[in-house]
Design a protein around this motif. Structure first.
Motif, PDB file in Angstrom:
ATOM      1  N   PHE A  25       0.820  -1.229   0.000  1.00 17.27           N
ATOM      2  CA  PHE A  25       0.000   0.000   0.000  1.00 17.27           C
ATOM      3  C   PHE A  25       0.850   1.274   0.000  1.00 17.27           C
ATOM      4  O   PHE A  25       0.329   2.369   0.018  1.00 17.27           O
ATOM      5  CB  PHE A  25      -0.928   0.004   1.230  1.00 17.27           C
ATOM      6  N   GLU A  26       2.184   1.072   0.010  1.00 19.58           N
ATOM      7  CA  GLU A  26       3.096   2.209   0.182  1.00 19.58           C
ATOM      8  C   GLU A  26       2.867   3.339  -0.818  1.00 19.58           C
ATOM      9  O   GLU A  26       2.917   4.495  -0.466  1.00 19.58           O
ATOM     10  CB  GLU A  26       4.543   1.726   0.031  1.00 19.58           C
ATOM     11  N   HIS A  27       2.617   2.963  -2.066  1.00 27.40           N
ATOM     12  CA  HIS A  27       2.525   4.009  -3.092  1.00 27.40           C
ATOM     13  C   HIS A  27       1.094   4.328  -3.477  1.00 27.40           C
ATOM     14  O   HIS A  27       0.830   4.834  -4.557  1.00 27.40           O
ATOM     15  CB  HIS A  27       3.354   3.600  -4.317  1.00 27.40           C
ATOM     16  N   TRP A  28       0.183   4.028  -2.586  1.00 24.46           N
ATOM     17  CA  TRP A  28      -1.221   4.304  -2.895  1.00 24.46           C
ATOM     18  C   TRP A  28      -1.539   5.782  -2.681  1.00 24.46           C
ATOM     19  O   TRP A  28      -1.190   6.347  -1.635  1.00 24.46           O
ATOM     20  CB  TRP A  28      -2.143   3.459  -1.993  1.00 24.46           C
ATOM     21  N   PRO A  29      -2.211   6.385  -3.654  1.00 21.38           N
ATOM     22  CA  PRO A  29      -2.618   7.782  -3.444  1.00 21.38           C
ATOM     23  C   PRO A  29      -3.792   7.875  -2.467  1.00 21.38           C
ATOM     24  O   PRO A  29      -4.353   6.850  -2.070  1.00 21.38           O
ATOM     25  CB  PRO A  29      -3.045   8.238  -4.836  1.00 21.38           C
ATOM     26  N   GLU A  30      -4.167   9.107  -2.132  1.00 16.25           N
ATOM     27  CA  GLU A  30      -5.236   9.319  -1.145  1.00 16.25           C
ATOM     28  C   GLU A  30      -6.572   8.780  -1.652  1.00 16.25           C
ATOM     29  O   GLU A  30      -6.750   8.593  -2.869  1.00 16.25           O
ATOM     30  CB  GLU A  30      -5.363  10.812  -0.797  1.00 16.25           C
ATOM     31  N   PRO A  31      -7.507   8.503  -0.726  1.00 22.74           N
ATOM     32  CA  PRO A  31      -8.825   8.009  -1.136  1.00 22.74           C
ATOM     33  C   PRO A  31      -9.450   8.915  -2.191  1.00 22.74           C
ATOM     34  O   PRO A  31      -9.255  10.134  -2.164  1.00 22.74           O
ATOM     35  CB  PRO A  31      -9.639   8.034   0.157  1.00 22.74           C
ATOM     36  N   GLY A  32     -10.180   8.294  -3.110  1.00 20.86           N
ATOM     37  CA  GLY A  32     -10.796   9.073  -4.184  1.00 20.86           C
ATOM     38  C   GLY A  32      -9.998   8.981  -5.469  1.00 20.86           C
ATOM     39  O   GLY A  32     -10.515   9.221  -6.543  1.00 20.86           O
ATOM     40  N   VAL A  33      -8.735   8.626  -5.363  1.00 20.53           N
ATOM     41  CA  VAL A  33      -7.898   8.489  -6.561  1.00 20.53           C
ATOM     42  C   VAL A  33      -7.708   6.987  -6.849  1.00 20.53           C
ATOM     43  O   VAL A  33      -7.414   6.213  -5.938  1.00 20.53           O
ATOM     44  CB  VAL A  33      -6.514   9.168  -6.352  1.00 20.53           C
ATOM     45  N   ASP A  34      -7.920   6.596  -8.089  1.00 21.31           N
ATOM     46  CA  ASP A  34      -7.755   5.196  -8.534  1.00 21.31           C
ATOM     47  C   ASP A  34      -8.634   4.222  -7.755  1.00 21.31           C
ATOM     48  O   ASP A  34      -8.245   3.068  -7.525  1.00 21.31           O
ATOM     49  CB  ASP A  34      -6.284   4.728  -8.383  1.00 21.31           C
ATOM     50  N   ASP A  35      -9.798   4.634  -7.310  1.00 21.10           N
ATOM     51  CA  ASP A  35     -10.620   3.750  -6.466  1.00 21.10           C
ATOM     52  C   ASP A  35     -11.000   2.444  -7.164  1.00 21.10           C
ATOM     53  O   ASP A  35     -11.024   1.385  -6.538  1.00 21.10           O
ATOM     54  CB  ASP A  35     -11.897   4.477  -5.999  1.00 21.10           C
ATOM     55  N   GLU A  36     -11.283   2.550  -8.474  1.00 19.62           N
ATOM     56  CA  GLU A  36     -11.642   1.337  -9.235  1.00 19.62           C
ATOM     57  C   GLU A  36     -10.514   0.306  -9.140  1.00 19.62           C
ATOM     58  O   GLU A  36     -10.740  -0.887  -8.894  1.00 19.62           O
ATOM     59  CB  GLU A  36     -11.830   1.723 -10.710  1.00 19.62           C
ATOM     60  N   GLN A  37      -9.301   0.794  -9.349  1.00 23.52           N
ATOM     61  CA  GLN A  37      -8.155  -0.119  -9.358  1.00 23.52           C
ATOM     62  C   GLN A  37      -7.878  -0.679  -7.964  1.00 23.52           C
ATOM     63  O   GLN A  37      -7.454  -1.813  -7.802  1.00 23.52           O
ATOM     64  CB  GLN A  37      -6.925   0.605  -9.894  1.00 23.52           C
ATOM     65  N   LYS A  38      -8.161   0.141  -6.967  1.00 29.48           N
ATOM     66  CA  LYS A  38      -7.967  -0.333  -5.584  1.00 29.48           C
ATOM     67  C   LYS A  38      -8.973  -1.450  -5.278  1.00 29.48           C
ATOM     68  O   LYS A  38      -8.639  -2.441  -4.628  1.00 29.48           O
ATOM     69  CB  LYS A  38      -8.137   0.825  -4.595  1.00 29.48           C
ATOM     70  N   ARG A  39     -10.210  -1.252  -5.787  1.00 28.31           N
ATOM     71  CA  ARG A  39     -11.215  -2.298  -5.571  1.00 28.31           C
ATOM     72  C   ARG A  39     -10.790  -3.598  -6.277  1.00 28.31           C
ATOM     73  O   ARG A  39     -10.892  -4.675  -5.713  1.00 28.31           O
ATOM     74  CB  ARG A  39     -12.575  -1.849  -6.109  1.00 28.31           C
ATOM     75  N   ALA A  40     -10.263  -3.427  -7.483  1.00 24.79           N
ATOM     76  CA  ALA A  40      -9.810  -4.609  -8.237  1.00 24.79           C
ATOM     77  C   ALA A  40      -8.679  -5.321  -7.474  1.00 24.79           C
ATOM     78  O   ALA A  40      -8.602  -6.550  -7.455  1.00 24.79           O
ATOM     79  CB  ALA A  40      -9.334  -4.194  -9.620  1.00 24.79           C
ATOM     80  N   PHE A  41      -7.840  -4.522  -6.822  1.00 25.82           N
ATOM     81  CA  PHE A  41      -6.757  -5.095  -6.021  1.00 25.82           C
ATOM     82  C   PHE A  41      -7.336  -6.016  -4.932  1.00 25.82           C
ATOM     83  O   PHE A  41      -6.910  -7.156  -4.747  1.00 25.82           O
ATOM     84  CB  PHE A  41      -5.926  -3.976  -5.388  1.00 25.82           C
ATOM     85  N   PHE A  42      -8.363  -5.508  -4.228  1.00 22.70           N
ATOM     86  CA  PHE A  42      -8.933  -6.324  -3.145  1.00 22.70           C
ATOM     87  C   PHE A  42      -9.696  -7.536  -3.686  1.00 22.70           C
ATOM     88  O   PHE A  42      -9.741  -8.583  -3.038  1.00 22.70           O
ATOM     89  CB  PHE A  42      -9.811  -5.478  -2.222  1.00 22.70           C
ATOM     90  N   ASP A  43     -10.266  -7.385  -4.890  1.00 27.57           N
ATOM     91  CA  ASP A  43     -10.891  -8.573  -5.504  1.00 27.57           C
ATOM     92  C   ASP A  43      -9.834  -9.648  -5.729  1.00 27.57           C
ATOM     93  O   ASP A  43     -10.052 -10.821  -5.486  1.00 27.57           O
ATOM     94  CB  ASP A  43     -11.517  -8.216  -6.871  1.00 27.57           C
ATOM     95  N   GLN A  44      -8.680  -9.201  -6.222  1.00 33.19           N
ATOM     96  CA  GLN A  44      -7.616 -10.180  -6.473  1.00 33.19           C
ATOM     97  C   GLN A  44      -7.155 -10.814  -5.155  1.00 33.19           C
ATOM     98  O   GLN A  44      -6.954 -12.033  -5.074  1.00 33.19           O
ATOM     99  CB  GLN A  44      -6.420  -9.514  -7.189  1.00 33.19           C
ATOM    100  N   VAL A  45      -7.025  -9.985  -4.119  1.00 33.74           N
ATOM    101  CA  VAL A  45      -6.599 -10.515  -2.819  1.00 33.74           C
ATOM    102  C   VAL A  45      -7.613 -11.554  -2.339  1.00 33.74           C
ATOM    103  O   VAL A  45      -7.249 -12.632  -1.857  1.00 33.74           O
ATOM    104  CB  VAL A  45      -6.433  -9.376  -1.788  1.00 33.74           C
ATOM    105  N   ALA A  46      -8.908 -11.254  -2.517  1.00 26.89           N
ATOM    106  CA  ALA A  46      -9.948 -12.195  -2.074  1.00 26.89           C
ATOM    107  C   ALA A  46      -9.832 -13.515  -2.840  1.00 26.89           C
ATOM    108  O   ALA A  46      -9.969 -14.596  -2.266  1.00 26.89           O
ATOM    109  CB  ALA A  46     -11.330 -11.581  -2.291  1.00 26.89           C
TER     110      ALA A  46
END
Ligand code: UGB
Length: 593
Positions: free
Chosen positions: A11-32
């Protein structure tokens, strides 16, 4: 969980909430997905990885404390009485069997761009591996139900393990060919998921260099088949349906089904919980060796030891020369061909304890001797033949050795690597895979009394191979040696330059003399013939056939004008002249051409 497991770098290089949210959600789908597809979840994966990486760094030998010795198993000779007996028992048992093909690998060593099961097994009939496997299972299904009196015909279940690399193309191959005649409900595809890659010795998950919201993944190995079968619920369905055996096999072995009936006969007769098919193996050949391992504390197991581990293990345990051939010209350790027959009841019992998890290994490529960093990310892997490792000592684990010419001709190596194989060792290439089918069929016919001319030596893509007459038949024509002997009679002969393609269960060869190419088709529905040996249904073919035949023309593997599957085998067939006959009614037919 990821934070607790030391994965905050993700998560080190993650921007603040609101930026790239779609991709962040996809990340958690992959983790699941990664979490649910691994027995015990991602936390368990990371913990196991840490242990195995620490062992690897410390140079710990996975076989520490074990001494190898040559195990004893069943060794069969094609065509003798006990072989024929085992074949008959095996065919009878077939209606209690399910087949599982592991076909998730891309075959990197072969370098072929398509899926391997779509490659032709041989190019005389052009039948691809998957078609041949399905037709073999269907023929076994028919033969088995004919043998069992009063038994209602059962459909043999067929599972194919795919991966993201092979799934869509396997499905497309099946659908576009109407499942090669199999009922689509008989076939189940189970897709294995890849596992997370690891960047270092503390098992930090690797971020995909192309996308910081994706965890890099790689294949986990064919061992996944056990947990997938377990979680699919199929095993219990099979048990309720009265099945007793699960037969596992790999993607490209054009000979395998010649060995399967006898091997299942051995399992049934010896009541093996685990039966591995094996062949004589040249020392250092790139297939695993089956060994008996005895631990200092008295434990023993019969298990496959991969080829890269067998030699060091032998050297470390009092065999200074390592893996060498003995007086037979072969290593004393039979070669594992990864055809496993498991008895369903004990298999379910074991998987209920383990969830199908198989002992894993890790194989990091270190940057230097300090073993602190890797050249590229690594991952845990597992192999389906390691299943017996967790079994109790009471488990009956055996193996069955058969002649190589009968049982084993995989297509694994690209032409360049195959040409470098030491003389006398098998090439395991598309060239040798096809030639092995012709050789086996020729040898079987010879054993059944047909006069078959000796082969000639020819070189394709730098590999010298024996070229036998190009004999090929549909599985429904003959599955066992007894089938072949019942279908050839009188004085038959086949010259070296000949091609014989037999397509039809009720074709009988009598006094046939062939010097050229002959294709025989019978379109009489075999299913309505309850007894194929009845005169009423026979298409009896004899006489003398002579024509210019089909000729092999060399194709260089670098010649990109030829299709890839032709290039990799190094020849194409020029169909100069042939006799093709299609019969739609029984009778005696005398050929002249
Ligand atoms: N496979 C999968 O389905 N999923 C995967 O993740 C990987 C592979 P390879 P390998 O018979 O000559 C095995 O790559 O693993 C399928 C045995 O371990 O061809 O190097 C893949 O599609 C070894 O002991 O072989 O070696 C293919 O069908 C020896 O028996 C199968 O798994 C050797 O095969 C094998 O994959 C052999």
């Amino acid at each position: 969980m990821l934070l607790e497991m030391g994965q905050s770098h993700l998560f080190e290089h993650w921007p603040e909430p609101g930026v790239d949210d779609e991709q962040k959600r996809a990340f958690f789908d992959q983790v699941a997905r990664l979490n649910s597809s691994y027995p015990g979840g991602l936390a368990s994966y990371i913990n196991t990885a840490r242990e195995l990486l620490a062992d690897s760094k410390a140079g710990k030998n996975p076989f520490d404390g074990f001494t190898p010795s040559v195990p004893s198993g069943e060794s069969l000779t094609f065509g003798d009485n006990s072989f024929v007996q085992f074949e008959e028992t095996g065919v009878r048992e077939m209606q209690n069997a399910a087949f599982v093909l592991v076909a998730g690998g891309l075959g990197e060593r072969l370098g072929y761009n398509g899926i391997k099961v779509a490659l032709p097994r041989e190019s005389s009939s052009g039948t691809c591996y998957l078609q041949h496997y399905i037709e073999s299972i269907l023929a076994l299904q028919d033969a088995s139900s004919r043998l069992v009196e009063g038994g209602s015909p059962k459909q043999i279940p067929f599972v194919i393990m795919t991966s993201d690399d092979t799934h869509a193309r396997t499905l497309e191959l099946l659908e576009s060919n109407s499942y090669f005649g199999m009922n689509p409900t008989q076939v189940k595809l189970l897709k294995q998921e890849k596992v997370a890659c690891l960047d270092d010795n503390v098992a930090r998950l690797a971020v995909d260099p192309r996308n910081k919201y994706v965890i890099q993944t790689k294949p986990h190995g064919h061992g996944d088949v056990h947990s997938l079968l377990y979680s699919s619920g199929l095993l219990n369905l099979w048990r309720h349906a009265g099945l007793r055996w699960v037969l596992f096999f790999q993607d490209t072995n054009g000979l395998l089904f010649k060995a399967i009936p006898a091997a299942l006969g051995v399992s049934a007769t010896k009541q093996y919980h685990v039966n591995s098919l094996a062949v004589p193996r040249k020392a250092k050949e790139a297939i695993g060796g089956i060994a008996k391992l005895t631990h200092a504390d008295g434990r023993t197991m019969v298990i496959n030891v991969e080829y890269n581990q067998l030699d060091p293990l032998l050297r470390a345990t009092g065999y200074p020369d390592g893996d060498v051939n003995c007086e037979t010209g072969y290593s004393p350790f039979p070669g594992n061909i990864n055809q496993l027959i498991l008895e369903l009841g004990p298999y379910i019992e074991e998987l209920t304890k383990t969830g199908g998890a198989i002992q894993e290994f890790v194989n990091p490529k270190y940057k230097d001797a300090s073993k602190t960093s890797f050249k590229s990310s690594t991952r845990l892997e597992c192999m389906m033949q390691d299943y017996p490792k967790t079994l109790p000592p009471t488990a009956r684990v055996g193996f069955t050795v058969m002649d190589i010419w009968l049982a084993y001709a995989p297509v694994k190596n690209n032409p360049e690597d195959a040409a470098k194989v030491p003389k006398g060792n098998p090439y395991h290439s598309a060239t040798s895979g096809e030639m092995a089918v012709y050789r086996a069929n020729s040898l079987i016919l010879k054993k059944a009394g047909v006069k078959v001319d000796d082969p000639v030596l020819q070189v394709f893509n730098g590999q010298e191979v024996e070229v036998w007459p190009h004999v090929t038949w549909k599985p429904k024509w003959a599955l066992t040696f007894a089938d072949v002997t019942s279908k050839v009679s009188g004085s038959c002969s086949i010259s070296q330059k000949s091609t014989l393609v037999v397509n039809g269960s009720n074709i009988f060869l009598e006094d046939l003399s062939l010097d050229g190419a002959l294709v025989i088709n019978s379109v009489i529905d075999a299913e309505v013939c309850s007894d194929l040996s009845e005169e009423l249904h026979m298409v009896k073919v004899g006489g003398s056939v002579q024509n210019k035949g089909w000729i092999l023309e060399n194709v260089d593997y670098k010649d990109t004008s030829a299709p890839e599957e032709v290039r990799i085998r190094g020849f194409r067939i020029n169909k100069v002249e042939q006799l093709e006959k299609t019969y739609n009614e029984p009778g005696n037919f005398c050929l002249k051409a």
